[in-house]
Design a protein around this motif. Structure first.
Motif, PDB file in Angstrom:
ATOM      1  N   UNK A 108      59.207  52.312 120.413  1.00  0.00           N
ATOM      2  CA  UNK A 108      58.219  51.817 119.454  1.00  0.00           C
ATOM      3  C   UNK A 108      56.794  51.929 119.991  1.00  0.00           C
ATOM      4  N   UNK A 109      56.624  51.764 121.283  1.00  0.00           N
ATOM      5  CA  UNK A 109      55.285  51.826 121.877  1.00  0.00           C
ATOM      6  C   UNK A 109      54.736  53.253 121.917  1.00  0.00           C
ATOM      7  N   UNK A 110      55.599  54.244 121.873  1.00  0.00           N
ATOM      8  CA  UNK A 110      55.159  55.644 121.929  1.00  0.00           C
ATOM      9  C   UNK A 110      54.307  56.039 120.731  1.00  0.00           C
ATOM     10  N   UNK A 111      54.610  55.487 119.586  1.00  0.00           N
ATOM     11  CA  UNK A 111      53.908  55.895 118.364  1.00  0.00           C
ATOM     12  C   UNK A 111      53.738  54.706 117.422  1.00  0.00           C
ATOM     13  N   UNK A 112      52.931  53.714 117.816  1.00  0.00           N
ATOM     14  CA  UNK A 112      52.805  52.521 116.967  1.00  0.00           C
ATOM     15  C   UNK A 112      52.208  52.815 115.595  1.00  0.00           C
ATOM     16  N   UNK A 113      51.279  53.745 115.511  1.00  0.00           N
ATOM     17  CA  UNK A 113      50.671  54.067 114.211  1.00  0.00           C
ATOM     18  C   UNK A 113      51.699  54.702 113.281  1.00  0.00           C
ATOM     19  N   UNK A 114      52.532  55.563 113.843  1.00  0.00           N
ATOM     20  CA  UNK A 114      53.578  56.202 113.044  1.00  0.00           C
ATOM     21  C   UNK A 114      54.582  55.157 112.563  1.00  0.00           C
ATOM     22  N   UNK A 115      54.936  54.223 113.413  1.00  0.00           N
ATOM     23  CA  UNK A 115      55.856  53.162 113.010  1.00  0.00           C
ATOM     24  C   UNK A 115      55.248  52.276 111.931  1.00  0.00           C
ATOM     25  N   UNK A 116      53.959  52.071 112.006  1.00  0.00           N
ATOM     26  CA  UNK A 116      53.263  51.291 110.981  1.00  0.00           C
ATOM     27  C   UNK A 116      53.373  52.017 109.625  1.00  0.00           C
ATOM     28  N   UNK A 117      53.184  53.336 109.640  1.00  0.00           N
ATOM     29  CA  UNK A 117      53.309  54.128 108.413  1.00  0.00           C
ATOM     30  C   UNK A 117      54.739  54.029 107.877  1.00  0.00           C
ATOM     31  N   UNK A 118      55.728  54.158 108.752  1.00  0.00           N
ATOM     32  CA  UNK A 118      57.122  54.080 108.316  1.00  0.00           C
ATOM     33  C   UNK A 118      57.432  52.721 107.689  1.00  0.00           C
ATOM     34  N   UNK A 119      56.952  51.673 108.307  1.00  0.00           N
ATOM     35  CA  UNK A 119      57.200  50.332 107.772  1.00  0.00           C
ATOM     36  C   UNK A 119      56.484  50.120 106.436  1.00  0.00           C
ATOM     37  N   UNK A 120      55.279  50.652 106.295  1.00  0.00           N
ATOM     38  CA  UNK A 120      54.556  50.528 105.034  1.00  0.00           C
ATOM     39  C   UNK A 120      55.255  51.313 103.927  1.00  0.00           C
TER      40      UNK A 120
END
Length: 155
Positions: A108-120
């Motif tokens: 999760x720490x590798x790509x927090x912005x990408x995870x934020x997009x996925x969650x949104x």
């Protein structure tokens, strides 16, 4: 979702597009990322994007699936618990658990912005929601089987 190419050059283009999309989604956000921007970032024509992906929703689902499959493959299996035993036959259960947790947190720490997009997006895209739920359940089951393999009283 379009089929995965088999030729080396096509695989390279597809991989470049996926990498570019991850970068665009993370830097520009989902709404501001377009097929044209992703293709430009990958240094390919916009038409090439559409050879491999239907649209950016399809691209996001592919990214999510590939990332979760990669994480799934990194989580040890129940059979691995035997291999993780020390030469004297002892398992340092707590150390192994910490390693697995660190693996997941690092993911999760590798790509927090990408995870934020996925969650949104998961709340707005039923297909993405279903895909993420399926992969997360599969990952959770693998982790639980691994933990149970240590015969601890409270996995």
């Amino acid at each position: 979702m379009k089929s995965t190419p088999v030729q080396a050059r096509a695989k390279q283009k597809r991989a470049a597009l996926i990498s570019a999309a991850q970068q665009c989604f993370a830097e520009l956000g989902y709404e501001n990322s377009t097929a044209k921007a992703i293709a430009a970032c990958a240094d390919v024509a916009t038409g090439t994007f559409y050879q491999y992906f239907d649209n950016k929703d399809d691209m996001l689902r592919v990214i999510a699936s590939e990332r979760l499959n990669s994480l799934y493959e990194e989580v040890p299996t129940a059979k691995d618990s035997v291999l993780l035993a020390e030469p004297d036959g002892n398992n340092n259960t707590q150390q192994v658990f910490h390693q697995v947790l660190a693996l997941i947190y690092d993911y999760h720490a590798q790509a927090p912005e990408l995870h934020r997009v996925l969650e949104q997006r998961r709340g707005l895209d039923a297909s993405l929601q279903a895909l993420l739920n399926e992969h997360e359940a599969r990952l959770q089951e693998r982790i639980l089987r691994f933990v149970k393999s240590f015969n601890t009283s409270a996995p």
